[in-house]
Design a protein around this motif. Structure first.
Motif, PDB file in Angstrom:
ATOM      1  N   GLY A   1       0.833  -1.194   0.000  1.00  0.00           N
ATOM      2  CA  GLY A   1       0.000   0.000   0.000  1.00  0.00           C
ATOM      3  C   GLY A   1       0.869   1.244   0.000  1.00  0.00           C
ATOM      4  O   GLY A   1       1.998   1.240   0.513  1.00  0.00           O
ATOM      5  N   LYS A   2       0.356   2.329  -0.562  1.00  0.00           N
ATOM      6  CA  LYS A   2       1.148   3.559  -0.703  1.00  0.00           C
ATOM      7  C   LYS A   2       1.665   4.062   0.636  1.00  0.00           C
ATOM      8  O   LYS A   2       2.803   4.522   0.749  1.00  0.00           O
ATOM      9  N   THR A   3       0.827   3.979   1.677  1.00  0.00           N
ATOM     10  CA  THR A   3       1.244   4.428   3.010  1.00  0.00           C
ATOM     11  C   THR A   3       1.376   3.256   3.982  1.00  0.00           C
ATOM     12  O   THR A   3       1.387   3.453   5.195  1.00  0.00           O
ATOM     13  N   GLY A   4       1.468   2.028   3.446  1.00  0.00           N
ATOM     14  CA  GLY A   4       1.699   0.856   4.280  1.00  0.00           C
ATOM     15  C   GLY A   4       0.477   0.296   4.965  1.00  0.00           C
ATOM     16  O   GLY A   4       0.604  -0.532   5.879  1.00  0.00           O
ATOM     17  N   ARG A   5      -0.718   0.676   4.535  1.00  0.00           N
ATOM     18  CA  ARG A   5      -1.932   0.248   5.219  1.00  0.00           C
ATOM     19  C   ARG A   5      -2.524  -1.042   4.667  1.00  0.00           C
ATOM     20  O   ARG A   5      -3.715  -1.302   4.799  1.00  0.00           O
ATOM     21  N   GLY A   6      -1.689  -1.830   4.009  1.00  0.00           N
ATOM     22  CA  GLY A   6      -2.098  -3.174   3.639  1.00  0.00           C
ATOM     23  C   GLY A   6      -2.915  -3.291   2.377  1.00  0.00           C
ATOM     24  O   GLY A   6      -2.986  -2.365   1.560  1.00  0.00           O
ATOM     25  N   VAL A   7      -3.561  -4.447   2.236  1.00  0.00           N
ATOM     26  CA  VAL A   7      -4.259  -4.748   0.986  1.00  0.00           C
ATOM     27  C   VAL A   7      -5.500  -3.895   0.789  1.00  0.00           C
ATOM     28  O   VAL A   7      -5.934  -3.686  -0.345  1.00  0.00           O
ATOM     29  N   CYS A   8      -6.100  -3.403   1.867  1.00  0.00           N
ATOM     30  CA  CYS A   8      -7.259  -2.516   1.698  1.00  0.00           C
ATOM     31  C   CYS A   8      -6.855  -1.274   0.918  1.00  0.00           C
ATOM     32  O   CYS A   8      -7.540  -0.864  -0.027  1.00  0.00           O
ATOM     33  N   GLU A   9      -5.751  -0.678   1.305  1.00  0.00           N
ATOM     34  CA  GLU A   9      -5.260   0.501   0.596  1.00  0.00           C
ATOM     35  C   GLU A   9      -4.803   0.137  -0.805  1.00  0.00           C
ATOM     36  O   GLU A   9      -5.109   0.841  -1.768  1.00  0.00           O
ATOM     37  N   LEU A  10      -4.094  -0.983  -0.941  1.00  0.00           N
ATOM     38  CA  LEU A  10      -3.563  -1.386  -2.246  1.00  0.00           C
ATOM     39  C   LEU A  10      -4.671  -1.672  -3.246  1.00  0.00           C
ATOM     40  O   LEU A  10      -4.576  -1.293  -4.421  1.00  0.00           O
ATOM     41  N   LEU A  11      -5.735  -2.328  -2.792  1.00  0.00           N
ATOM     42  CA  LEU A  11      -6.808  -2.771  -3.690  1.00  0.00           C
ATOM     43  C   LEU A  11      -8.029  -1.868  -3.663  1.00  0.00           C
ATOM     44  O   LEU A  11      -9.043  -2.178  -4.286  1.00  0.00           O
ATOM     45  N   GLY A  12      -7.959  -0.765  -2.928  1.00  0.00           N
ATOM     46  CA  GLY A  12      -9.045   0.204  -2.925  1.00  0.00           C
ATOM     47  C   GLY A  12     -10.289  -0.249  -2.188  1.00  0.00           C
ATOM     48  O   GLY A  12     -11.407   0.044  -2.619  1.00  0.00           O
ATOM     49  N   VAL A  13     -10.125  -0.916  -1.069  1.00  0.00           N
ATOM     50  CA  VAL A  13     -11.253  -1.396  -0.268  1.00  0.00           C
ATOM     51  C   VAL A  13     -11.363  -0.560   1.002  1.00  0.00           C
ATOM     52  O   VAL A  13     -10.362  -0.300   1.675  1.00  0.00           O
ATOM     53  N   ASP A  14     -12.570  -0.149   1.341  1.00  0.00           N
ATOM     54  CA  ASP A  14     -12.814   0.607   2.562  1.00  0.00           C
ATOM     55  C   ASP A  14     -12.711  -0.332   3.766  1.00  0.00           C
ATOM     56  O   ASP A  14     -13.409  -1.350   3.811  1.00  0.00           O
ATOM     57  N   PRO A  15     -11.846  -0.044   4.750  1.00  0.00           N
ATOM     58  CA  PRO A  15     -11.744  -0.907   5.937  1.00  0.00           C
ATOM     59  C   PRO A  15     -13.072  -1.116   6.647  1.00  0.00           C
ATOM     60  O   PRO A  15     -13.263  -2.129   7.331  1.00  0.00           O
ATOM     61  N   ALA A  16     -14.016  -0.170   6.482  1.00  0.00           N
ATOM     62  CA  ALA A  16     -15.330  -0.320   7.105  1.00  0.00           C
ATOM     63  C   ALA A  16     -16.092  -1.515   6.547  1.00  0.00           C
ATOM     64  O   ALA A  16     -17.017  -2.021   7.199  1.00  0.00           O
ATOM     65  N   ASP A  17     -15.705  -1.975   5.361  1.00  0.00           N
ATOM     66  CA  ASP A  17     -16.386  -3.118   4.743  1.00  0.00           C
ATOM     67  C   ASP A  17     -15.886  -4.452   5.298  1.00  0.00           C
ATOM     68  O   ASP A  17     -16.426  -5.503   4.959  1.00  0.00           O
ATOM     69  N   ILE A  18     -14.842  -4.415   6.117  1.00  0.00           N
ATOM     70  CA  ILE A  18     -14.297  -5.633   6.720  1.00  0.00           C
ATOM     71  C   ILE A  18     -14.630  -5.617   8.208  1.00  0.00           C
ATOM     72  O   ILE A  18     -14.362  -4.634   8.907  1.00  0.00           O
ATOM     73  N   ASP A  19     -15.204  -6.700   8.700  1.00  0.00           N
ATOM     74  CA  ASP A  19     -15.664  -6.724  10.087  1.00  0.00           C
ATOM     75  C   ASP A  19     -14.518  -6.901  11.077  1.00  0.00           C
ATOM     76  O   ASP A  19     -14.469  -6.231  12.101  1.00  0.00           O
ATOM     77  N   ILE A  20     -13.601  -7.835  10.784  1.00  0.00           N
ATOM     78  CA  ILE A  20     -12.493  -8.119  11.692  1.00  0.00           C
ATOM     79  C   ILE A  20     -11.188  -8.020  10.905  1.00  0.00           C
ATOM     80  O   ILE A  20     -10.980  -8.745   9.930  1.00  0.00           O
ATOM     81  N   MET A  21     -10.299  -7.132  11.349  1.00  0.00           N
ATOM     82  CA  MET A  21      -8.986  -7.005  10.717  1.00  0.00           C
ATOM     83  C   MET A  21      -7.938  -7.481  11.713  1.00  0.00           C
ATOM     84  O   MET A  21      -7.796  -6.925  12.805  1.00  0.00           O
ATOM     85  N   MET A  22      -7.223  -8.529  11.330  1.00  0.00           N
ATOM     86  CA  MET A  22      -6.180  -9.079  12.187  1.00  0.00           C
ATOM     87  C   MET A  22      -4.825  -8.812  11.551  1.00  0.00           C
ATOM     88  O   MET A  22      -4.684  -8.784  10.326  1.00  0.00           O
ATOM     89  N   GLY A  23      -3.819  -8.633  12.378  1.00  0.00           N
ATOM     90  CA  GLY A  23      -2.464  -8.457  11.862  1.00  0.00           C
ATOM     91  C   GLY A  23      -1.448  -8.770  12.935  1.00  0.00           C
ATOM     92  O   GLY A  23      -1.805  -8.974  14.103  1.00  0.00           O
ATOM     93  N   THR A  24      -0.191  -8.820  12.543  1.00  0.00           N
ATOM     94  CA  THR A  24       0.883  -9.064  13.513  1.00  0.00           C
ATOM     95  C   THR A  24       1.795  -7.850  13.579  1.00  0.00           C
ATOM     96  O   THR A  24       1.857  -7.042  12.655  1.00  0.00           O
ATOM     97  N   LEU A  25       2.522  -7.772  14.691  1.00  0.00           N
ATOM     98  CA  LEU A  25       3.494  -6.703  14.899  1.00  0.00           C
ATOM     99  C   LEU A  25       4.914  -7.230  14.790  1.00  0.00           C
ATOM    100  O   LEU A  25       5.876  -6.510  15.057  1.00  0.00           O
ATOM    101  N   SER A  26       5.039  -8.494  14.390  1.00  0.00           N
ATOM    102  CA  SER A  26       6.340  -9.172  14.384  1.00  0.00           C
ATOM    103  C   SER A  26       7.013  -9.160  13.023  1.00  0.00           C
ATOM    104  O   SER A  26       8.089  -9.735  12.873  1.00  0.00           O
ATOM    105  N   LYS A  27       6.423  -8.509  12.051  1.00  0.00           N
ATOM    106  CA  LYS A  27       6.987  -8.536  10.700  1.00  0.00           C
ATOM    107  C   LYS A  27       7.387  -7.130  10.267  1.00  0.00           C
ATOM    108  O   LYS A  27       8.527  -6.724  10.451  1.00  0.00           O
TER     109      LYS A  27
END
Length: 479
Positions: free
Chosen positions: A285-311
């Motif tokens: 993503g342009k500002t590092g906000r993942g596939v939502c930013e890369l693919l043009g998806v509004d995060p509000a359309d996803i109910d649960i967003m999980m991620g790690t802090l280890s990468k």
């Protein structure tokens, strides 16, 4: 989907057949030679038995020097790999005091925060002095500091959700949260290549689990239609809840999920969506906000967003970002929050500082430079591998690059030859991937220089020549 040629499939199957056949023969003759020895276990069942034990002894042990390699430095663009030796054909491995300096193509250090950083490191050291190395307590007892609250607020703001909750590890985040979100009477529809943490979480939930073909929205819709029409087993009542679980980047494929299409289908059939962005958040993503930013998806359309802090963030732990009600519910019910030790404060501070660098809140543009560098490095490395004739999986912009090896003999050969030439790589074989789809997996970092990548490519090309791994070699055999 990997398209394996007939010749490659035949030779790979034959190689495994030889391994299994000779292994079974050795076990048979061993039983004859040891028939006089007592088999009395005093009522205990064998603690190791079956095909798993056979596979470890007769297959994995031959190549275990290629796995679990200890390192003696920070996992930066270069790492020190501790040298090991064996005097009993890999049954036991012994460490030495020597190490080999290698280009690191195995760590998930996507943005280069795993080593010393001018902004992060001083603040992490101060947090270590102030809070110590661990809280020694669960979050609900004495394990919450101001840093934990700050990180949760920062994560929620970064990913674009109202609230977030953090956990000690990414694996626990999936395996402990999914059973809290859905249970008996619910339906989980999981991508066939989802991570083991998701698989175990789904199994523990008590919900019915159905699988759809990897990254195939059409098959997802087919499964949804069939399950909604059939209802719950035996009673055929409507499902209490349907949860579709996918990943942002599939860690063994290097491919982005088809998120817009999957979101559209989930909305159509009123299914909740759960996305694991362990390998994509912070890295794409342009500002590092993942596939939502890369693919043009509004995060509000996803109910649960999980991620790690280890990468991407060079720390440890995982997070769930969702609505305020969902996060509050998890804080009162999730065992990983109530019983497990919280994230160490220095690790929390590291994640906070890394996020601030990415957001530009450190007063510099280093975050933007790192994000541009990881894209540039990833696309350069992938394109050069393809020019050399290697079969590489995944999409452009993805920092995860699987290179197909197929034949089991090429897996240890590739790993050992790379190490000899001072390149540290990860090779992956069954059961982590299907039996015929063995591979090496490269992970590119923003900390890699162009010279590092060119050197690694030269080494990989030479080893490809040695092991006949180039695509043109396979085509010649077919002809």
């Amino acid at each position: 989907m990997v398209q394996i040629s007939f010749f490659t499939s035949l030779t790979t199957r034959f190689s495994f057949f030889l391994l299994f056949a000779f292994g079974q023969m050795r076990d048979f003759f061993r039983k004859i030679l040891d028939f006089r020895k007592s088999k009395n276990l005093e009522g205990y069942a064998p603690i190791c038995s079956g095909m798993e034990d056979f596979y470890v002894r007769r297959v994995y042990r031959r190549v275990q020097d290629c796995a679990n390699r200890p390192i003696s430095s920070a996992p930066d663009s270069w790492i020190d790999v501790v040298e090991r030796y064996s005097n009993d054909n890999n049954k036991t491995l012994h460490r030495t005091s020597n190490s080999t300096r290698c280009i690191n193509l195995g760590s998930f250090n996507y943005l280069g925060f795993a080593s010393s950083d001018e902004y992060c490191t001083p603040r992490v050291i101060e947090s270590l002095k102030k809070y110590s190395s661990s809280t020694c307590s669960a979050r609900v007892d004495g394990g919450t500091t101001n840093l934990h609250y700050e990180l949760e607020e920062l994560v929620a703001r970064f990913v674009g959700k109202p609230a977030a909750i953090i956990f000690g590890t990414g694996y626990v985040t999936n395996s402990a949260v999914i059973p809290v979100l859905i249970g008996k009477g619910g339906l989980i529809i999981s991508d066939s290549l989802n991570h083991n943490s998701i698989v175990n979480g789904a199994r523990e939930s008590g919900a019915v689990v159905r699988v759809f073909q990897n990254n195939n929205p059409a098959h997802l819709e087919q499964v949804l239609r069939e399950q909604i029409a059939a209802g719950q087993p035996r009673t055929h009542r409507s499902w209490k809840k349907i949860l579709v679980i996918i990943e942002g980047i599939y860690s063994m494929e290097g491919a982005f999920c088809k998120l817009p299409e999957i979101i559209s289908i989930c909305k159509k059939y009123k299914a909740y969506t759960y996305i694991d962005e362990a390998h994509s958040m912070g890295a794409v993503g342009k500002t590092g906000r993942g596939v939502c930013e890369l693919l043009g998806v509004d995060p509000a359309d996803i109910d649960i967003m999980m991620g790690t802090l280890s990468k991407s963030f060079g720390s440890c732990g995982g997070y769930i970002a969702a609505s305020k009600d969902t996060v509050q519910y998890l804080k009162h019910t999730c065992p990983a929050h109530i019983y497990a030790t919280s994230m160490p404060p220095p690790a929390v501070e590291q994640a906070i500082c890394a996020l601030k660098v990415i957001l530009g809140e450190d007063g510099s543009n280093r975050g933007a430079v790192k994000l541009a560098k990881i894209r540039e490095n990833s696309n350069f490395f992938r394109s050069e591998l393809k020019k050399m004739g290697f079969e590489v999986l995944g999409d452009n912009d993805s920092p995860v690059m699987p290179l197909m090896l197929y034949n089991p003999a090429k897996v240890p050969a590739f790993s050992r030859e790379c190490l000899i030439r001072e390149v540290a790589v990860v090779v992956v074989a069954y059961p982590a991937v299907p039996l015929l789809l063995n591979r090496a997996r490269f992970c590119i970092s923003a900390s890699h220089s162009r010279e590092d990548l060119v050197k690694a490519l030269e080494v990989i090309s030479k080893i490809g020549d040695l092991n006949k791994m180039h695509a043109e070699d396979n085509r010649k055999k077919l002809e």
